[in-house]
Design an enzyme around this catalytic site. Structure first.
Site, PDB file in Angstrom:
ATOM      1  N   GLU A 214       0.845  -1.205   0.000  1.00 37.53           N
ATOM      2  CA  GLU A 214       0.000   0.000   0.000  1.00 37.53           C
ATOM      3  C   GLU A 214       0.874   1.245   0.000  1.00 37.53           C
ATOM      4  O   GLU A 214       1.967   1.232   0.581  1.00 37.53           O
ATOM      5  CB  GLU A 214      -0.860   0.029   1.266  1.00 37.53           C
ATOM      6  N   ASP A 233      -4.272  -6.100  11.081  1.00 36.86           N
ATOM      7  CA  ASP A 233      -5.092  -5.333  10.145  1.00 36.86           C
ATOM      8  C   ASP A 233      -5.152  -5.994   8.765  1.00 36.86           C
ATOM      9  O   ASP A 233      -6.178  -5.936   8.094  1.00 36.86           O
ATOM     10  CB  ASP A 233      -4.504  -3.913  10.017  1.00 36.86           C
ATOM     11  N   HIS A 238      -6.921 -10.483   5.206  1.00 37.33           N
ATOM     12  CA  HIS A 238      -6.787 -10.441   3.752  1.00 37.33           C
ATOM     13  C   HIS A 238      -5.708 -11.400   3.219  1.00 37.33           C
ATOM     14  O   HIS A 238      -5.944 -12.160   2.278  1.00 37.33           O
ATOM     15  CB  HIS A 238      -6.480  -9.022   3.269  1.00 37.33           C
ATOM     16  N   LYS A 343       1.191   0.967  -4.803  1.00 37.36           N
ATOM     17  CA  LYS A 343       0.043   0.171  -4.344  1.00 37.36           C
ATOM     18  C   LYS A 343      -0.202  -0.923  -5.361  1.00 37.36           C
ATOM     19  O   LYS A 343      -0.478  -0.652  -6.541  1.00 37.36           O
ATOM     20  CB  LYS A 343      -1.216   1.035  -4.222  1.00 37.36           C
TER      21      LYS A 343
HETATM   22  C1  BG6 Z   1      -8.513  -2.651   5.268  1.00 36.32           C
HETATM   23  C2  BG6 Z   1      -7.466  -2.206   6.241  1.00 36.32           C
HETATM   24  O1  BG6 Z   1      -9.134  -3.829   5.687  1.00 36.32           O
HETATM   25  O2  BG6 Z   1      -7.918  -2.874   3.990  1.00 36.32           O
HETATM   26  C3  BG6 Z   1      -6.742  -0.976   5.717  1.00 36.32           C
HETATM   27  O3  BG6 Z   1      -8.068  -1.940   7.497  1.00 36.32           O
HETATM   28  C4  BG6 Z   1      -6.193  -1.208   4.349  1.00 36.32           C
HETATM   29  O4  BG6 Z   1      -5.693  -0.596   6.602  1.00 36.32           O
HETATM   30  C5  BG6 Z   1      -7.290  -1.727   3.425  1.00 36.32           C
HETATM   31  O5  BG6 Z   1      -5.652   0.008   3.868  1.00 36.32           O
HETATM   32  C6  BG6 Z   1      -6.739  -2.127   2.072  1.00 36.32           C
HETATM   33  O6  BG6 Z   1      -7.796  -2.452   1.231  1.00 36.32           O
HETATM   34  P1  BG6 Z   1      -7.669  -2.332  -0.339  1.00 36.32           P
HETATM   35  O7  BG6 Z   1      -8.971  -2.823  -0.861  1.00 36.32           O
HETATM   36  O8  BG6 Z   1      -7.384  -0.891  -0.648  1.00 36.32           O
HETATM   37  O9  BG6 Z   1      -6.492  -3.207  -0.727  1.00 36.32           O
END
Ligand code: BG6
EC number: 1.1.1.49
Length: 491
Positions: A214, A233, A238, A343
């Site tokens: 990110e 987090d 994820h 990202k």
């Molecule tokens: C969230 C986290 O679940 O996912 C965040 O709490 C993170 O910290 C985000 O930035 C990332 O999601 P995506 O969809 O932008 O990859």
């Protein structure tokens, strides 16, 4: 058992003022309105402590949608959308306030869905309030956001609290990655293509890398993030979701039960990481100031509201093995961090080298074939192979080329669906296959907790600093180099 339905719903969103509601839920609901996916009689009731009227909330909602949706608001769609909105003032600690909600809900016979976009410490008050007002009866559903707790114990506590009032079949636990098109496509890639289906184990694959990097920092969420860190987090949910979808055996069918059953098997087979091996198998980092897209950004400890002594990690890299027949001996490398150079999310599958190199006199040393699955942005799939370089040389000369990459969603770009749109719609339809079950959440915490505990017990437990805008701490490269592996470079 809840089945798919086209019935009108009352979607009640707890946490009307919160970041998630403004950034994700409101824009997603507006887009669903635009694509005519919401039943004509569905109502959306926002709830929170603010002493607002529905009119006040409509102004808040419009500003949020304007800020977080990359498109102009259409006046016709807006009018329809606004006609569904209600605001209900509830202090979650006041049991009697839930009767205000009951009054609104009783005006229609819609299916009720509660969406808890609130910090975990308010959840129990909401479950109790709903139970007390008898608002929990089937077919009501309840959607919970991640993270569910901050460890196995707190997660169990929340699960036990909710199970006093709601059955498991009523509970929808969100991990928004499961609503992403590119993650859904992993199932198709693995189980609809015989080439990948038959070449997906430790006989053929050398190792797998999963990167979710990110550029953003913590976006004003210091209090939340500092308690969590990147491990809770991002990795607990994820990254482990991606890992389990990649590694699981073929499910019997694509129902939630079959998929979750296979995913839980993988989570329970992850090689334990604890104080004994945590230093060799994990890397923690924290960002210091640097440049992102040409702009100077502050260090984690200089973010708004920061505690200057925080040891919280904003970067994690892990080497993990799966103790089953299929994956024995194959490292899976996970890497995720905030304020990194770019990202993007990507999976790279490295295949084993051919055992005998017939082309010893080529200018190119034979290395590994790679399957590169770009999840985001520019979702695509590439396969790296070796070709003979055309020419009259007596010896074979080889070159490394890529099988035509498939820009998966270019032709659909206008209709691409955001993960929250899909998940909100699925919760309104009552379909659970894209949600996470209790066993998965708890199996994930069971593996994560000893790692965090191991970090706490390490002699030197300060995270390694890395400059914002780079690829993380140096030890992240060393973690792979020990096995003669290297992070696949972003391109
Ligand atoms: C969230 C986290 O679940 O996912 C965040 O709490 C993170 O910290 C985000 O930035 C990332 O999601 P995506 O969809 O932008 O990859």
């Amino acid at each position: 058992m809840i089945t798919e339905t086209n019935q009108a719903c009352d979607l009640v969103i707890f946490g009307a003022k919160g970041d998630l509601t403004k950034r994700k839920l409101l824009p997603a609901l507006y887009r669903l309105e635009k694509s005519k996916k919401i039943h004509k009689d569905t109502r959306i009731i926002f709830s929170g402590r603010a002493n607002w009227s529905t009119k006040d909330y409509i102004i808040v909602a419009k500003t949020a949608i304007k800020n977080f949706l990359n498109e102009e608001i259409d006046s016709v769609i807006w009018k329809k959308f606004v006609s569904r909105l209600h605001f209900c003032n509830i202090d979650f600690c006041e049991l009697l306030h839930f009767f205000r909600l009951k009054e609104i809900l009783q005006k229609k016979k819609n299916i009720i869905i509660y969406y808890c976009a609130v910090p975990p410490n308010t959840l129990n008050a909401i479950f109790t309030g709903l139970g007390n007002a008898n608002l929990n009866v089937i077919p009501a559903r309840i959607v919970l956001e991640k993270p569910l707790g901050i460890c196995l114990e707190t997660s169990k506590k929340i699960n036990n609290q909710i199970s006093k009032y709601f059955l498991e079949s009523q509970i929808f636990r969100i991990d928004h990655y499961l609503g992403k098109e590119s993650i859904l496509n992993l199932l198709a890639l693995r189980f609809a293509n015989s080439f990948f289906f038959h070449n997906w184990d430790n006989k053929i694959i050398d190792h797998i890398q999963i990167t979710v990097s990110e550029e953003v920092g913590i976006e004003g969420r210091w209090n939340y993030f500092d308690q969590m860190g990147q491990m809770r987090d991002m990795v607990q949910n994820h990254l482990l979701q991606i890992l389990t979808i990649l590694a699981m055996d073929q499910p019997k069918n694509i129902t939630s039960e079959s998929i979750q059953y296979e995913k839980v098997k993988i989570l329970r087979s992850l090689n334990p990481i604890d104080i004994n091996n945590v230093h060799k198998t994990t890397v923690r980092g924290q960002y210091c100031s640097g440049m992102i897209k040409g702009k100077q950004v502050p260090s984690y400890l200089e973010e708004y509201g920061a505690n200057k002594n925080s040891n919280t990690e904003t970067f994690v890299a892990i080497k993990v093995y799966i103790n089953n027949q299929k994956w024995f001996g194959i490292p899976f490398y996970l890497r995720t961090g905030k304020r990194l150079a770019q990202k993007y999310s990507e999976i790279v599958v490295f295949f084993k080298k051919v055992p005998i190199n017939l082309f010893k006199n080529s200018n190119l040393e034979l290395s590994q074939n790679k399957l590169i699955i770009r999840l985001e942005p520019n979702t695509n799939i590439k396969f790296n192979i070796f070709n003979k370089t055309p020419g009259l040389d007596r010896e074979y000369q080889l070159e490394n080329s890529q099988l035509e990459s498939i820009h998966l969603y270019k032709k659909y770009s206008k209709n691409l669906i955001d993960a929250y749109e899909r998940l909100l719609l699925e919760s309104m339809r009552g379909v659970k296959s894209l949600f996470v079950c209790r066993d998965e959440v708890e199996a994930a915490w069971k593996w994560i907790d000893p790692i965090i505990d191991g970090w706490k017990k390490m002699k030197n437990n300060t995270p390694e600093l890395y400059i914002s805008g780079t690829w993380g701490p140096k030890n992240s490269d060393l973690l792979l180099a020990r096995n003669n592996h290297f992070w696949h470079k972003f391109n």
